[in-house]
Enzyme design. Structure first.
Site, PDB file in Angstrom:
ATOM      1  N   LYS A  55       0.812  -1.218   0.000  1.00  0.00           N
ATOM      2  CA  LYS A  55       0.000   0.000   0.000  1.00  0.00           C
ATOM      3  C   LYS A  55       0.848   1.272   0.000  1.00  0.00           C
ATOM      4  O   LYS A  55       0.383   2.335  -0.406  1.00  0.00           O
ATOM      5  CB  LYS A  55      -0.960   0.020   1.191  1.00  0.00           C
ATOM      6  CG  LYS A  55      -2.077  -1.005   1.068  1.00  0.00           C
ATOM      7  CD  LYS A  55      -3.389  -0.340   0.805  1.00  0.00           C
ATOM      8  CE  LYS A  55      -4.557  -1.273   0.550  1.00  0.00           C
ATOM      9  NZ  LYS A  55      -4.559  -2.551   1.235  1.00  0.00           N
ATOM     10  N   SER A  80      -8.801   1.953   7.975  1.00  0.00           N
ATOM     11  CA  SER A  80      -8.111   1.705   9.243  1.00  0.00           C
ATOM     12  C   SER A  80      -6.970   0.719   9.067  1.00  0.00           C
ATOM     13  O   SER A  80      -6.200   0.480   9.979  1.00  0.00           O
ATOM     14  CB  SER A  80      -9.098   1.177  10.274  1.00  0.00           C
ATOM     15  OG  SER A  80      -9.681  -0.017   9.805  1.00  0.00           O
ATOM     16  N   GLU A 206      -9.625 -13.796  -4.019  1.00  0.00           N
ATOM     17  CA  GLU A 206     -10.314 -13.146  -2.908  1.00  0.00           C
ATOM     18  C   GLU A 206     -10.847 -14.196  -1.937  1.00  0.00           C
ATOM     19  O   GLU A 206     -10.867 -15.386  -2.250  1.00  0.00           O
ATOM     20  CB  GLU A 206     -11.430 -12.225  -3.437  1.00  0.00           C
ATOM     21  CG  GLU A 206     -12.552 -12.945  -4.125  1.00  0.00           C
ATOM     22  CD  GLU A 206     -13.569 -11.985  -4.734  1.00  0.00           C
ATOM     23  OE1 GLU A 206     -13.534 -10.778  -4.455  1.00  0.00           O
ATOM     24  OE2 GLU A 206     -14.425 -12.480  -5.483  1.00  0.00           O
ATOM     25  N   GLY A 210     -16.245 -13.563   0.645  1.00  0.00           N
ATOM     26  CA  GLY A 210     -16.521 -12.272   0.000  1.00  0.00           C
ATOM     27  C   GLY A 210     -16.158 -12.331  -1.472  1.00  0.00           C
ATOM     28  O   GLY A 210     -15.246 -11.656  -1.925  1.00  0.00           O
ATOM     29  N   ASP A 212     -17.411 -11.112  -4.100  1.00  0.00           N
ATOM     30  CA  ASP A 212     -18.082 -10.092  -4.939  1.00  0.00           C
ATOM     31  C   ASP A 212     -17.285  -9.801  -6.209  1.00  0.00           C
ATOM     32  O   ASP A 212     -17.858  -9.541  -7.262  1.00  0.00           O
ATOM     33  CB  ASP A 212     -18.278  -8.794  -4.142  1.00  0.00           C
ATOM     34  CG  ASP A 212     -16.960  -8.224  -3.667  1.00  0.00           C
ATOM     35  OD1 ASP A 212     -16.313  -8.871  -2.816  1.00  0.00           O
ATOM     36  OD2 ASP A 212     -16.548  -7.154  -4.158  1.00  0.00           O
ATOM     37  N   SER A 306       1.154  -9.887  -0.474  1.00  0.00           N
ATOM     38  CA  SER A 306       0.853  -8.456  -0.419  1.00  0.00           C
ATOM     39  C   SER A 306       1.202  -7.745   0.880  1.00  0.00           C
ATOM     40  O   SER A 306       1.375  -6.530   0.882  1.00  0.00           O
ATOM     41  CB  SER A 306      -0.619  -8.216  -0.764  1.00  0.00           C
ATOM     42  OG  SER A 306      -1.450  -8.974   0.073  1.00  0.00           O
TER      43      SER A 306
HETATM   44  C1  PLP Z   1      -5.316  -3.630   0.914  1.00  0.00           C
HETATM   45  C2  PLP Z   1      -4.708  -4.981   0.872  1.00  0.00           C
HETATM   46  C3  PLP Z   1      -5.078  -5.937  -0.096  1.00  0.00           C
HETATM   47  C4  PLP Z   1      -6.168  -5.678  -1.103  1.00  0.00           C
HETATM   48  O1  PLP Z   1      -5.801  -4.644  -1.980  1.00  0.00           O
HETATM   49  P1  PLP Z   1      -6.877  -3.914  -2.903  1.00  0.00           P
HETATM   50  O2  PLP Z   1      -6.105  -2.922  -3.655  1.00  0.00           O
HETATM   51  O3  PLP Z   1      -7.918  -3.322  -2.005  1.00  0.00           O
HETATM   52  O4  PLP Z   1      -7.482  -4.975  -3.764  1.00  0.00           O
HETATM   53  C5  PLP Z   1      -4.415  -7.149  -0.117  1.00  0.00           C
HETATM   54  N1  PLP Z   1      -3.456  -7.441   0.789  1.00  0.00           N
HETATM   55  C6  PLP Z   1      -3.073  -6.572   1.729  1.00  0.00           C
HETATM   56  C7  PLP Z   1      -2.006  -6.966   2.683  1.00  0.00           C
HETATM   57  C8  PLP Z   1      -3.681  -5.309   1.814  1.00  0.00           C
HETATM   58  O5  PLP Z   1      -3.301  -4.441   2.761  1.00  0.00           O
END
Ligand code: PLP
Length: 323
Positions: A55, A80, A206, A210, A212, A306
């Site tokens: 992020k 948050s 996903e 969820g 969606d 991620s």
């Molecule tokens: C926010 C987040 C996601 C999902 O990312 P999006 O851009 O909302 O699809 C996946 N893994 C982690 C660790 C995140 O913080």
């Protein structure tokens, strides 16, 4: 194509902006994972990114493009989770004030981490107040610029730099698996993959509870759901964004789902085999591959890991080793 909200040029420009500020995270391999799946897997480890998740890429790319007036006014967000920390850290690095709207009952670790990066916290009651409305009101009253967690072209382009680096470092891929919440990461990564590696199939992953995104891709319209109950707290989104869906429906080949139990197995795999702490949401893409949701045998496969922000006690509880 030219009508999509972001292009590969935007990802390249984002990469220039974050250069020397964001980490170029490692691409790890595992013989055990390769043997298990019969594929060659390349894990892009954003759990080692600054503030612990990808992020940071999108948040920094967005704030770096503020006008002088926006910079003087400050930034606000109403997430948050990891996006809050990403905004707080990016704002501090760019000398911009950050206001983070958080639920009163947010986990103490997240409150502390966000405060530690210098963000001003505004609390709300998640049962009686609408965080988006509060965020918009504060933005208007205080001259702050709102940067949402995923549905923003600058955020999406920033997240796409993760896939750009992965393909540059690992070489061409047959398949790319990406964790999916609101679709900032998936839309950005799909944009990079299509440009660098047009034959690479891009798959979003996903939580089962969820789905969606999967239903949206299959039906061709954004599906809204109630907040899903899953341990993947970074993917508890209720719907894809307008911008993210426009890219996803054009460039993403499929969306698959994994269960919470499969996420836990994957957390254990990362900890025991790869010596890596990965948060539940960060395991989505890897879980789909390791649990063979898609046939990957004989393929070169990219996996976005991620994030790694999970409280240690929570980690122990999830993997079943709490004393
Ligand atoms: C926010 C987040 C996601 C999902 O990312 P999006 O851009 O909302 O699809 C996946 N893994 C982690 C660790 C995140 O913080």
């Amino acid at each position: 194509m030219s009508t999509l909200p972001i292009s590969y040029d935007d990802v390249v420009a984002a990469h220039e902006r974050i250069r020397g500020v964001a980490h170029r995270t490692p691409v790890l391999t595992s013989t055990t994972a390769n043997d298990l799946t019969g594929a060659q897997l390349f894990f892009k480890c954003e759990n080692f990114q600054r503030m612990g998740a990808f992020k940071f890429r999108g948040a920094y790319n967005a704030i770096a493009q503020f006008t002088p007036q926006q910079k003087a006014g400050g930034v606000i967000t109403f997430s948050s989770g990891n996006h809050a920390q990403a905004i707080a850290l990016s704002a501090r690095l760019l000398g911009v004030k950050a206001v983070i709207v958080m639920p009163q009952d947010a986990p103490a670790v997240k409150v502390e981490a966000t405060r530690g990066y210098g963000g001003e916290l505004v609390f709300y009651d998640r049962y009686t107040e609408d965080r988006e409305a509060l965020g918009r009101r504060l933005a208007a009253e205080r001259g702050l610029t709102l940067i949402p967690p995923y549905d923003h072209p600058h955020v999406m382009a920033g997240q796409g730099t993760a896939a750009k680096e992965l393909i540059e470092d690992a070489g061409p891929l047959d398949l790319l698996f990406v964790c999916l919440g609101g679709g900032g990461l998936l839309s950005g990564c799909a944009t990079a993959a299509r440009a660098l590696n047009p034959d690479c199939k891009v798959i979003g992953v996903e939580p089962e509870a969820g789905n969606d995104g999967q239903r949206s891709l299959r039906s061709g319209a954004i599906v809204h759901i109630d907040t899903p109950k899953t341990i993947a707290d970074g993917a508890q989104t209720q719907h894809l964004g307008e911008y993210t869906f426009a890219v996803i429906r054009e460039l993403v080949d499929d969306i698959v789902t994994v269960s919470d139990a499969e996420l836990v197995d994957t957390m254990k795999f990362f900890a025991s085999r790869m010596k890596a702490v990965v948060e539940p949401t960060g395991c989505l893409a890897a879980a789909a591959v390791l649990q063979r949701k898609v046939d990957v045998r004989g393929k070169r496969v990219g996996v976005i890991v991620s994030g790694g922000n999970v409280d240690l006690l929570r980690f122990a509880e999830l993997v079943g080793y709490a004393g």
